[in-house]
Scaffold this motif. Structure first.
Motif, PDB file in Angstrom:
ATOM      1  N   ILE A   1      23.064  -6.544 -35.376  1.00  0.00           N
ATOM      2  CA  ILE A   1      23.484  -6.738 -35.098  1.00  0.00           C
ATOM      3  C   ILE A   1      23.606  -7.158 -33.560  1.00  0.00           C
ATOM      4  N   ASN A   2      23.730  -8.241 -32.247  1.00  0.00           N
ATOM      5  CA  ASN A   2      23.504  -8.719 -30.834  1.00  0.00           C
ATOM      6  C   ASN A   2      22.320  -9.259 -31.484  1.00  0.00           C
ATOM      7  N   ASP A   3      20.894  -9.157 -32.071  1.00  0.00           N
ATOM      8  CA  ASP A   3      19.716  -9.935 -31.953  1.00  0.00           C
ATOM      9  C   ASP A   3      18.921  -8.456 -31.961  1.00  0.00           C
ATOM     10  N   CYS A   4      19.616  -7.562 -31.736  1.00  0.00           N
ATOM     11  CA  CYS A   4      18.752  -5.899 -32.447  1.00  0.00           C
ATOM     12  C   CYS A   4      19.548  -5.285 -33.568  1.00  0.00           C
ATOM     13  N   ILE A   5      17.897  -5.479 -34.394  1.00  0.00           N
ATOM     14  CA  ILE A   5      17.400  -4.685 -35.645  1.00  0.00           C
ATOM     15  C   ILE A   5      18.383  -2.933 -35.958  1.00  0.00           C
ATOM     16  N   LEU A   6      18.201  -2.785 -36.212  1.00  0.00           N
ATOM     17  CA  LEU A   6      19.305  -1.646 -37.078  1.00  0.00           C
ATOM     18  C   LEU A   6      17.243  -1.504 -38.156  1.00  0.00           C
ATOM     19  N   GLY A   7      16.956  -0.040 -37.732  1.00  0.00           N
ATOM     20  CA  GLY A   7      16.574   0.519 -39.451  1.00  0.00           C
ATOM     21  C   GLY A   7      16.892   1.477 -39.602  1.00  0.00           C
ATOM     22  N   LYS A   8      16.230   2.419 -40.572  1.00  0.00           N
ATOM     23  CA  LYS A   8      16.925   3.313 -41.129  1.00  0.00           C
ATOM     24  C   LYS A   8      16.987   5.183 -39.924  1.00  0.00           C
TER      25      LYS A   8
ATOM     26  N   ASP B   1      21.488  10.034 -35.697  1.00  0.00           N
ATOM     27  CA  ASP B   1      20.934   8.721 -35.867  1.00  0.00           C
ATOM     28  C   ASP B   1      22.453   7.419 -36.147  1.00  0.00           C
ATOM     29  N   CYS B   2      22.609   7.851 -37.497  1.00  0.00           N
ATOM     30  CA  CYS B   2      24.088   7.193 -39.280  1.00  0.00           C
ATOM     31  C   CYS B   2      24.853   7.044 -37.997  1.00  0.00           C
ATOM     32  N   ILE B   3      25.451   8.057 -36.709  1.00  0.00           N
ATOM     33  CA  ILE B   3      26.567   8.304 -36.250  1.00  0.00           C
ATOM     34  C   ILE B   3      26.825   7.178 -35.479  1.00  0.00           C
ATOM     35  N   ASN B   4      25.526   7.015 -34.507  1.00  0.00           N
ATOM     36  CA  ASN B   4      25.103   6.142 -33.622  1.00  0.00           C
ATOM     37  C   ASN B   4      24.981   4.114 -34.612  1.00  0.00           C
ATOM     38  N   ILE B   5      24.993   3.977 -35.526  1.00  0.00           N
ATOM     39  CA  ILE B   5      24.241   3.030 -36.044  1.00  0.00           C
ATOM     40  C   ILE B   5      25.577   2.797 -36.766  1.00  0.00           C
ATOM     41  N   LEU B   6      25.962   3.328 -37.147  1.00  0.00           N
ATOM     42  CA  LEU B   6      27.712   2.872 -38.371  1.00  0.00           C
ATOM     43  C   LEU B   6      28.782   2.565 -37.383  1.00  0.00           C
ATOM     44  N   SER B   7      28.700   3.094 -36.012  1.00  0.00           N
ATOM     45  CA  SER B   7      29.643   3.797 -35.156  1.00  0.00           C
ATOM     46  C   SER B   7      29.775   2.128 -34.449  1.00  0.00           C
ATOM     47  N   LEU B   8      28.110   1.550 -33.812  1.00  0.00           N
ATOM     48  CA  LEU B   8      27.532   0.216 -33.395  1.00  0.00           C
ATOM     49  C   LEU B   8      28.439  -0.840 -34.831  1.00  0.00           C
ATOM     50  N   LEU B   9      28.349  -0.562 -35.665  1.00  0.00           N
ATOM     51  CA  LEU B   9      28.423  -1.543 -36.906  1.00  0.00           C
ATOM     52  C   LEU B   9      30.627  -1.523 -37.153  1.00  0.00           C
TER      53      LEU B   9
ATOM     54  N   THR C   1      36.919  -1.102 -39.545  1.00  0.00           N
ATOM     55  CA  THR C   1      36.983   0.173 -38.303  1.00  0.00           C
ATOM     56  C   THR C   1      36.411   1.962 -38.631  1.00  0.00           C
ATOM     57  N   LEU C   2      35.134   2.504 -38.542  1.00  0.00           N
ATOM     58  CA  LEU C   2      35.102   3.880 -39.431  1.00  0.00           C
ATOM     59  C   LEU C   2      35.211   4.608 -38.304  1.00  0.00           C
ATOM     60  N   THR C   3      35.640   6.286 -38.636  1.00  0.00           N
ATOM     61  CA  THR C   3      36.493   7.857 -38.205  1.00  0.00           C
ATOM     62  C   THR C   3      34.522   8.108 -37.961  1.00  0.00           C
ATOM     63  N   GLN C   4      34.646   8.584 -37.060  1.00  0.00           N
ATOM     64  CA  GLN C   4      33.252   9.932 -37.948  1.00  0.00           C
ATOM     65  C   GLN C   4      32.996  10.790 -38.436  1.00  0.00           C
ATOM     66  N   ASP C   5      34.275  10.977 -38.553  1.00  0.00           N
ATOM     67  CA  ASP C   5      34.697  12.315 -40.216  1.00  0.00           C
ATOM     68  C   ASP C   5      34.155  11.369 -41.703  1.00  0.00           C
ATOM     69  N   GLU C   6      34.886   9.776 -41.177  1.00  0.00           N
ATOM     70  CA  GLU C   6      34.057   8.881 -41.886  1.00  0.00           C
ATOM     71  C   GLU C   6      32.401   8.978 -42.604  1.00  0.00           C
ATOM     72  N   ILE C   7      31.831   8.929 -41.514  1.00  0.00           N
ATOM     73  CA  ILE C   7      30.539   8.842 -40.638  1.00  0.00           C
ATOM     74  C   ILE C   7      29.966   9.742 -41.469  1.00  0.00           C
TER      75      ILE C   7
ATOM     76  N   GLN D   1      20.434   7.664 -46.156  1.00  0.00           N
ATOM     77  CA  GLN D   1      19.534   8.040 -45.491  1.00  0.00           C
ATOM     78  C   GLN D   1      17.686   7.352 -45.511  1.00  0.00           C
ATOM     79  N   ASP D   2      17.608   6.638 -45.989  1.00  0.00           N
ATOM     80  CA  ASP D   2      17.299   5.354 -46.475  1.00  0.00           C
ATOM     81  C   ASP D   2      17.253   3.535 -46.561  1.00  0.00           C
ATOM     82  N   LYS D   3      18.174   4.016 -45.873  1.00  0.00           N
ATOM     83  CA  LYS D   3      18.823   2.830 -45.661  1.00  0.00           C
ATOM     84  C   LYS D   3      18.912   1.738 -44.442  1.00  0.00           C
ATOM     85  N   ALA D   4      18.311   0.743 -44.064  1.00  0.00           N
ATOM     86  CA  ALA D   4      18.549  -0.613 -42.908  1.00  0.00           C
ATOM     87  C   ALA D   4      19.929  -0.547 -42.807  1.00  0.00           C
ATOM     88  N   GLY D   5      20.093   0.248 -41.342  1.00  0.00           N
ATOM     89  CA  GLY D   5      22.049  -0.402 -40.518  1.00  0.00           C
ATOM     90  C   GLY D   5      22.456   1.241 -41.713  1.00  0.00           C
ATOM     91  N   SER D   6      22.041   2.232 -42.116  1.00  0.00           N
ATOM     92  CA  SER D   6      22.670   2.926 -42.016  1.00  0.00           C
ATOM     93  C   SER D   6      23.563   2.832 -43.972  1.00  0.00           C
TER      94      SER D   6
END
Length: 188
Positions: free
Chosen positions: A76-83, A89-97, A129-135, A145-150
């Motif tokens: 996203i935005n030319d930034c590679i999202l890892g696992k 970290d999962c909350i941050n990644i999925l909130s970004l997406l 659009t995701l809620t924090q509770d869903e994430i 846990q083991d997925k790029a982009g969460s």
């Protein structure tokens, strides 16, 4: 399709499952390479380099085989999202997406001793659009846990996908249409 020994340079169960849709008999070997992103490397350059390095790593000890290497990144935005490293970290990644379109960039290399094909396939994915509770609930399923982009589009994470433009199998780990064509070309 195969008259030659084929080796998948990956221990990903998803890539193994996808390749089995195209080839009845192949082996799997993990390619132990450094997967660090290089300075100024674009996502396409990164996955291309890794797919090639994985294939070459296995090919050097199996010169009579056809080797398939692949790598996938969520971008996203030319930034590679890892696992994700942890729940935060999962909350941050999925909130970004959340509520946005991102790209899943998959490269593969198919090679034998006379031919090598490397291709990049880009698929555009739009999340609802995701809620924090869903994430948080999703994290506790164990899937991200083991997925790029969460997330896993082929699993529970598929419920976050609003639209997809491109190859679904590429998002999972191998673009089947393109891999099948490359295997035919290498096997000629």
């Amino acid at each position: 399709m195969n008259k030659h020994a084929v080796i998948l340079a990956s221990q990903s169960p998803r890539r193994k499952m996808l390749l089995a849709h195209l080839i009845d008999d192949f082996t799997v070997q993990a390619a132990d390479i450094d997967e660090s992103v290089l300075d100024n490397e674009t996502p396409s350059e990164y996955v291309s380099r890794l797919s090639l390095e994985k294939a070459q790593h296995i090919f050097k000890n199996n010169p009579d085989a056809i080797v398939v290497g692949s790598d996938t990144s969520v971008v996203i935005n030319d930034c590679i999202l890892g696992k994700p490293a942890d729940l935060q970290d999962c909350i941050n990644i999925l909130s970004l997406l959340s509520g946005k379109q991102h790209q899943v960039v998959t490269a593969f290399t198919v090679m034998n001793k006379v031919k090598m094909i490397t291709k990049v396939v880009v698929t555009h994915v739009l999340f609802k659009t995701l809620t924090q509770d869903e994430i948080i609930k999703y994290w506790h399923t164990g899937e991200p846990q083991d997925k790029a982009g969460s997330y896993a589009i082929q699993g529970i994470g598929g419920k976050f996908v609003k639209t997809i433009n491109g190859s679904v199998s590429s998002v999972v780990g191998l673009p089947l249409v393109e891999i099948e064509q490359a295997l035919k070309e290498v096997m000629e």
